[in-house]
Write a protein that holds these residues in place. Structure first.
Motif, mmCIF file in Angstrom:
data_model
loop_
_atom_site.group_PDB
_atom_site.id
_atom_site.type_symbol
_atom_site.label_atom_id
_atom_site.label_comp_id
_atom_site.label_asym_id
_atom_site.label_seq_id
_atom_site.Cartn_x
_atom_site.Cartn_y
_atom_site.Cartn_z
ATOM 1 N N ASP A 35 48.038 73.600 26.462
ATOM 2 C CA ASP A 35 49.227 73.092 25.772
ATOM 3 C C ASP A 35 48.974 71.801 25.002
ATOM 4 O OD1 ASP A 35 50.974 75.112 26.426
ATOM 5 O OD2 ASP A 35 51.528 74.205 28.353
ATOM 6 N N ALA A 36 47.758 71.236 25.160
ATOM 7 C CA ALA A 36 47.474 69.985 24.448
ATOM 8 C C ALA A 36 47.358 70.263 22.948
ATOM 9 C CB ALA A 36 46.167 69.380 24.967
ATOM 10 N N VAL A 37 47.925 69.357 22.154
ATOM 11 C CA VAL A 37 47.757 69.424 20.700
ATOM 12 C C VAL A 37 46.811 68.283 20.316
ATOM 13 C CG1 VAL A 37 48.913 69.236 18.470
ATOM 14 C CG2 VAL A 37 50.059 70.396 20.376
ATOM 15 N N HIS A 38 45.597 68.637 19.921
ATOM 16 C CA HIS A 38 44.631 67.603 19.573
ATOM 17 C C HIS A 38 44.986 67.001 18.221
ATOM 18 C CE1 HIS A 38 42.429 68.721 23.032
ATOM 19 N NE2 HIS A 38 42.269 69.959 22.611
ATOM 20 N N LEU A 39 44.942 65.676 18.175
ATOM 21 C CA LEU A 39 45.313 64.977 16.940
ATOM 22 C C LEU A 39 44.048 64.409 16.300
ATOM 23 C CD1 LEU A 39 48.454 63.157 18.366
ATOM 24 C CD2 LEU A 39 48.376 65.296 17.068
ATOM 25 N N ARG A 40 43.852 64.705 15.038
ATOM 26 C CA ARG A 40 42.666 64.246 14.305
ATOM 27 C C ARG A 40 43.125 63.356 13.167
ATOM 28 N NH1 ARG A 40 40.153 66.954 18.288
ATOM 29 N NH2 ARG A 40 39.667 69.128 17.892
ATOM 30 N N ALA A 41 42.519 62.184 13.038
ATOM 31 C CA ALA A 41 42.868 61.292 11.933
ATOM 32 C C ALA A 41 42.089 61.699 10.694
ATOM 33 C CB ALA A 41 42.510 59.859 12.305
ATOM 34 N N ILE A 42 42.788 62.085 9.631
ATOM 35 C CA ILE A 42 42.085 62.392 8.378
ATOM 36 C C ILE A 42 41.981 61.125 7.542
ATOM 37 C CG2 ILE A 42 42.124 63.634 6.186
ATOM 38 C CD1 ILE A 42 43.425 65.846 7.309
ATOM 39 N N VAL A 43 40.777 60.852 7.056
ATOM 40 C CA VAL A 43 40.601 59.766 6.094
ATOM 41 C C VAL A 43 39.937 60.370 4.848
ATOM 42 C CG1 VAL A 43 39.659 57.467 5.681
ATOM 43 C CG2 VAL A 43 40.287 58.139 8.000
ATOM 44 N N GLU A 44 40.660 60.323 3.748
ATOM 45 C CA GLU A 44 40.180 60.945 2.502
ATOM 46 C C GLU A 44 39.357 59.891 1.761
ATOM 47 O OE1 GLU A 44 44.145 63.797 2.298
ATOM 48 O OE2 GLU A 44 44.211 61.725 1.624
ATOM 49 N N ILE A 45 38.049 59.906 2.019
ATOM 50 C CA ILE A 45 37.236 58.747 1.631
ATOM 51 C C ILE A 45 36.922 58.702 0.127
ATOM 52 C CG2 ILE A 45 36.259 58.511 3.955
ATOM 53 C CD1 ILE A 45 33.683 59.709 3.035
ATOM 54 N N SER A 46 36.975 59.851 -0.554
ATOM 55 C CA SER A 46 36.768 59.848 -2.005
ATOM 56 C C SER A 46 37.338 61.133 -2.599
ATOM 57 C CB SER A 46 35.272 59.767 -2.331
ATOM 58 O OG SER A 46 35.058 60.101 -3.690
ATOM 59 N N ASN A 47 37.928 61.014 -3.798
ATOM 60 C CA ASN A 47 38.444 62.226 -4.451
ATOM 61 C C ASN A 47 37.561 62.648 -5.625
ATOM 62 O OD1 ASN A 47 39.045 60.342 -6.371
ATOM 63 N ND2 ASN A 47 41.209 60.865 -6.585
ATOM 64 N N VAL A 48 36.360 62.090 -5.693
ATOM 65 C CA VAL A 48 35.429 62.488 -6.758
ATOM 66 C C VAL A 48 34.873 63.864 -6.411
ATOM 67 C CG1 VAL A 48 33.278 61.887 -7.955
ATOM 68 C CG2 VAL A 48 34.833 60.076 -7.169
ATOM 69 N N CYS A 49 34.884 64.779 -7.386
ATOM 70 C CA CYS A 49 34.366 66.125 -7.101
ATOM 71 C C CYS A 49 33.668 66.704 -8.317
ATOM 72 C CB CYS A 49 35.483 67.062 -6.648
ATOM 73 S SG CYS A 49 34.808 68.633 -6.089
ATOM 74 N N ALA A 50 32.490 67.276 -8.071
ATOM 75 C CA ALA A 50 31.684 67.830 -9.163
ATOM 76 C C ALA A 50 32.050 69.286 -9.442
ATOM 77 C CB ALA A 50 30.206 67.743 -8.786
ATOM 78 N N ARG A 51 32.884 69.879 -8.617
ATOM 79 C CA ARG A 51 33.126 71.321 -8.776
ATOM 80 C C ARG A 51 34.308 71.578 -9.693
ATOM 81 N NH1 ARG A 51 29.758 74.400 -4.769
ATOM 82 N NH2 ARG A 51 30.188 75.958 -6.340
ATOM 83 N N ARG A 52 34.463 72.861 -10.029
ATOM 84 C CA ARG A 52 35.519 73.229 -10.974
ATOM 85 C C ARG A 52 36.376 74.346 -10.399
ATOM 86 N NH1 ARG A 52 32.272 75.569 -15.338
ATOM 87 N NH2 ARG A 52 30.844 75.911 -13.618
ATOM 88 N N CYS A 53 36.726 74.235 -9.120
ATOM 89 C CA CYS A 53 37.527 75.288 -8.491
ATOM 90 C C CYS A 53 38.831 75.457 -9.278
ATOM 91 C CB CYS A 53 37.829 74.939 -7.036
ATOM 92 S SG CYS A 53 36.320 74.656 -6.095
#
Ligand code: 5AD
Ligand code: SF4
Length: 359
Positions: A35-53
């Protein structure tokens, strides 16, 4: 669960049958990961991206997006804050770019490990086996790399190869990650234009075949500054296009829980964006056992705009989050929240060192 059975469920729309599916997934979730809900801290460290999705607002050619890269000191401050909030894991997430230099990441991992006991999850796209190995040596615990869709032809259309280097197979990289000892996560989008129900059934069956430790899946959300957002008709499947609906996501979550009973599965930010009132509760009732509050500093948050209207999922009020979990009969997880799958593999390393072979 066999692919045909999964497909049958994806086509199912009778409320009584779906209620049975929800109950079954919820029972398996409780029996296998509790029943535990694991909590993960997201840190979006950079939004630079080389792809073209074709679907993603961070795609390199999107010149309307201001780009940033956090400093190591800023990332460390977020990790300390995660620890103070009682979270056991920090997820370092970024677009795919060599601008994030591998040595800088290694150093960051070492510094976080020196100062905290947090588990570190990386979500930095396709990187070379040498870089992945160096980060593991530096102390990284987990890696997330969604395969996005198992339909190779669709993938080619929406996720073109990088012009600056030969294409790497994501499945091969997932195998590499497992043999390096990472906890391995993957996933896909639900309702990506061009995705048919049979494709989504294949995706879920593949999660099971790969015996993943973590699986993330959320609805596709259209972004106006992308080719797919500008011209969806060009991409839609002629038949059995998967709807990007909350109901379809919940079904896919439940089936994922049945395919990967021991995996850590989040109620994703994309699901909460689509259903701001109750996306978290619905995800957690349909098989999920993880939630990822966003700890990215507010000055950067708006620029990590994968899709518009991204839910804040801020940790602003941890008490409110606890109350919501308790109302569902769930408790906030303590500690690192490793997946039982990975713990079992570590205890018996000879059992499965690679990803299960894909037929
Ligand atoms: N809608 C929903 N999810 C998206 N992603 C990228 N673009 C979108 C979108 N428009 C997901 C992809 C990727 C992760 C970073 O975000 O699955 O792996
Ligand atoms: Fe970059 Fe990932 Fe977005 Fe593709 S989905 S453009 S790799 S951030």
């Amino acid at each position: 669960m066999q692919r045909e059975e999964i497909l049958g469920w994806l086509r199912q729309d009778r409320p009584d049958a779906l209620e049975r599916l929800q109950k079954r997934a919820d029972r398996v979730r409780r029996e296998r990961v509790g029943d535990a809900v694991h909590l993960r801290a997201i840190v979006e460290i950079s939004n630079v991206c080389a792809r073209r999705c074709a679907y993603c607002g961070l795609r390199g050619p999107n010149s309307r997006l201001p780009r940033y890269c956090m400093t190591a000191a800023e990332v460390l401050a977020c990790a300390r804050r995660a620890r103070r909030c009682g979270l056991g894991t920090v997820v370092l997430q970024a677009g795919e770019s060599d601008a994030l230099c591998a040595d800088w990441i290694s150093d960051l991992i070492r510094r976080i490990k020196r100062e905290t006991d947090l588990a570190i999850t990386l979500s930095l796209g396709e990187r070379s086996p040498e870089e992945l190995a160096a980060w593991r040596r530096a102390g990284a615990d987990r890696y997330l790399l969604r395969f996005e869709t198992s339909n190779a032809e669709l993938l080619q259309r929406v996720h073109p190869p990088r012009p600056d280097r030969p294409e790497r197979s994501r499945l091969a990289l997932l195998g590499e990650l497992r043999s390096l000892g990472y906890e391995v996560g993957s996933g896909c989008m639900v309702g990506l234009p061009g995705q048919q129900l049979a494709d989504l059934a294949d995706d879920i069956a593949l999660f099971g075949e790969l015996d993943l430790d973590m699986v993330g899946l959320g609805p596709y959300l259209a972004h106006p500054d992308t080719p797919m957002g500008r011209n969806p008709a060009r991409y839609l499947a002629a038949s059995e296009q998967v709807p990007a609906s909350v109901e379809m996501c919940c079904k896919a979550l439940a089936l994922t829980r049945l395919a990967c009973p021991d995996a850590n599965i989040p109620a994703t930010t994309a699901l909460v964006t689509l259903a701001p009132e109750d996306g978290l509760e619905r995800g957690l009732r349909w098989g999920a056992n993880v939630f990822m509050p966003n700890l990215t500093p507010s000055e950067y948050r708006a620029s990590y705009r994968i899709y518009p209207g991204k839910a804040d999922c801020a940790d602003g009020d941890p008490d409110a989050l606890q109350r919501r979990l308790r109302r569902l009969g769930r408790t906030p997880g303590r500690g690192r929240g490793d997946s039982p799958n990975w713990l079992a593999r570590r205890a018996a390393p000879s059992a499965a060192n690679g990803l299960r072979p894909v037929a």
